[in-house]
Design a protein around this motif. Structure first.
Motif, short mmCIF file in Angstrom:
data_model
loop_
_atom_site.label_atom_id
_atom_site.label_comp_id
_atom_site.label_asym_id
_atom_site.label_seq_id
_atom_site.Cartn_x
_atom_site.Cartn_y
_atom_site.Cartn_z
N PHE A 14 46.75 1.69 9.37
CA PHE A 14 46.56 0.73 10.46
C PHE A 14 47.72 -0.25 10.53
O PHE A 14 48.09 -0.69 11.62
CB PHE A 14 45.20 0.00 10.32
CG PHE A 14 45.18 -1.15 9.36
CD1 PHE A 14 45.44 -2.45 9.80
CD2 PHE A 14 44.89 -0.95 8.02
CE1 PHE A 14 45.41 -3.52 8.92
CE2 PHE A 14 44.85 -2.02 7.13
CZ PHE A 14 45.11 -3.30 7.58
N ARG A 15 48.32 -0.57 9.38
CA ARG A 15 49.48 -1.46 9.39
C ARG A 15 50.70 -0.76 9.97
O ARG A 15 51.52 -1.39 10.66
CB ARG A 15 49.77 -1.96 7.97
CG ARG A 15 48.67 -2.87 7.43
CD ARG A 15 49.07 -3.51 6.11
NE ARG A 15 47.99 -4.35 5.58
CZ ARG A 15 47.78 -5.60 5.96
NH1 ARG A 15 48.58 -6.16 6.86
NH2 ARG A 15 46.78 -6.30 5.44
N THR A 52 40.56 2.90 12.47
CA THR A 52 41.94 2.57 12.09
C THR A 52 42.67 1.91 13.25
O THR A 52 43.41 0.93 13.05
CB THR A 52 42.69 3.85 11.65
OG1 THR A 52 41.97 4.47 10.58
CG2 THR A 52 44.10 3.53 11.20
N ARG A 54 41.28 0.22 15.64
CA ARG A 54 40.71 -1.12 15.84
C ARG A 54 41.24 -2.11 14.80
O ARG A 54 41.45 -3.28 15.12
CB ARG A 54 39.18 -1.04 15.79
CG ARG A 54 38.59 -0.36 17.03
CD ARG A 54 37.09 -0.33 17.02
NE ARG A 54 36.59 0.20 18.29
CZ ARG A 54 35.30 0.41 18.57
NH1 ARG A 54 34.37 0.13 17.65
NH2 ARG A 54 34.95 0.89 19.74
N GLU A 55 41.45 -1.63 13.58
CA GLU A 55 42.05 -2.50 12.56
C GLU A 55 43.47 -2.92 12.96
O GLU A 55 43.87 -4.07 12.77
CB GLU A 55 42.08 -1.79 11.21
CG GLU A 55 40.76 -1.70 10.50
CD GLU A 55 40.90 -1.09 9.12
OE1 GLU A 55 40.87 -1.85 8.12
OE2 GLU A 55 41.09 0.14 9.03
N LEU A 59 44.68 -6.75 13.78
CA LEU A 59 45.81 -7.38 13.09
C LEU A 59 46.75 -8.03 14.10
O LEU A 59 47.18 -9.18 13.93
CB LEU A 59 46.55 -6.36 12.25
CG LEU A 59 47.80 -6.87 11.50
CD1 LEU A 59 47.44 -8.02 10.58
CD2 LEU A 59 48.44 -5.73 10.72
#
Length: 257
Positions: A14-15, A52, A54-55, A59
Motif C-alpha cells: 500500500f505504501r 490495500t 484503501r490503505e 495514507l
C-alpha cells in the motif's frame, strides 16, 4: 509483475502504491481537483486487494494530498495544506505592519483568509488556563472564540483568554481588535511580548469539532495550547486552538545549541 509493485521490497504494497500516486500528484500528472482512478481500476492496475488500495488512499488523505467524497471517490486536493511557520508567525515585524499571524500565513500562500468571531466577553478562567496565567481558578478573563477559514474552508477554531485587568477597556473586548490583532493591543497596554510557549497534541475530534471543521470521519485534530509571555515573564494570554490535521503542516526551526 503488477504496475509499480516490487514484491522483493520490504516496503508494504500500500505504501508503494501511495508512493506512485504521490509522485503523479506532485508532478502534476494528477492536477489539483483531478479524480483518482476508481478502486477497481487501481486494483486491476496493481493486482492487489481492495483493502490495500484503501490503505494507500487513506495514507494520502492523512498527508493532506487527497480528499475522499462518499459515493464519488478520491480527489486531489485543490489546495495544499497551509504551512504554519511557528518560528516566524509571531514576529514583531508582522504586528508593526498591522498584520496578525494567520493573515500573514494565508496571504503568503495566495489563499483567501477569513476570521469569524464567535464570542467575545468576560468569563471565568478554566482551571488549566488560570494555572497558566497565574490566576485563581475562576478568575475573570476576556474570552475570545474565533473560527479561521481559508478560501471558505474551516481550518481551525481558537479560544483566547486574556486577564481581565489587561483587556478591560481596550479594543480586545470588541469583535474587531484593530491592526495587528490582540498581541498588538496587549503591547499597547505596556506588556511588551518576550516569548511564546506552545504544547502540541493529537487526538480524535469531538462531535462538535467534527461538525464545525467539516471533518470527514476518521480525521484527527491537532490541539495546540499557546501561552504568550511579556518580557517581564508574566503570562498575558493563553490560546487554545484546534486545527484540522489534514489541512496543516506545522513547520518548526530550532537552534542547534
Amino acid at each position: 509483475m503488477s504496475l509499480g509493485i516490487d514484491p522483493a521490497s520490504d516496503r508494504a504494497a500500500f505504501r508503494q502504491i501511495a508512493d506512485r500516486l504521490r509522485d503523479e500528484i506532485e508532478s502534476g500528472e494528477l492536477p489539483p481537483g483531478a479524480k483518482l482512478p476508481s478502486e477497481r481500476a487501481l486494483m486491476d492496475a496493481y493486482g492487489t486487494a481492495r483493502g490495500t488500495i484503501r490503505e494507500a488512499i487513506a495514507l494520502l488523505r492523512s498527508e493532506g494530498l487527497v480528499t475522499v467524497e462518499h459515493g464519488r471517490g478520491a480527489f486531489v486536493r485543490r489546495r495544499p495544506p497551509v504551512r504554519r511557520l511557528a518560528s516566524d508567525r509571531f514576529a514583531r515585524q508582522h504586528r508593526d505592519r498591522g498584520k496578525a499571524a494567520y493573515l500573514v500565513e494565508l496571504e503568503a500562500e495566495g489563499r483567501r483568509p477569513d476570521v469569524q468571531v464567535l464570542y467575545v466577553g468576560p468569563g471565568p478562567a478554566p482551571a488549566d488556563v488560570a494555572a497558566r496565567l497565574g490566576l485563581d481558578e475562576g478568575g475573570t478573563v476576556l474570552i475570545r472564540r474565533r473560527m479561521y477559514l481559508a478560501d471558505g474552508e474551516p481550518m481551525e477554531t481558537a479560544t483566547s483568554y486574556v486577564p481581565w485587568g489587561i483587556a478591560e477597556g481596550t479594543a480586545m473586548t470588541e469583535a474587531q481588535t484593530g491592526p495587528g490583532g490582540i498581541y498588538a493591543r496587549i503591547e499597547e497596554q505596556g506588556h511588551r511580548l518576550g516569548r511564546f510557549s506552545e504544547e502540541v497534541t493529537a487526538r480524535m475530534p469531538t462531535d462538535e469539532e467534527r461538525r464545525a471543521l467539516r471533518l470527514v470521519p476518521g480525521t484527527p485534530v491537532i490541539g495546540l495550547v499557546r501561552t504568550a509571555f511579556a518580557e517581564s515573564g508574566t503570562a498575558v494570554e493563553v490560546c487554545d486552538t484546534v486545527l484540522a490535521a489534514d489541512r496543516y503542516v506545522l513547520s518548526y526551526e530550532l537552534p542547534a545549541r
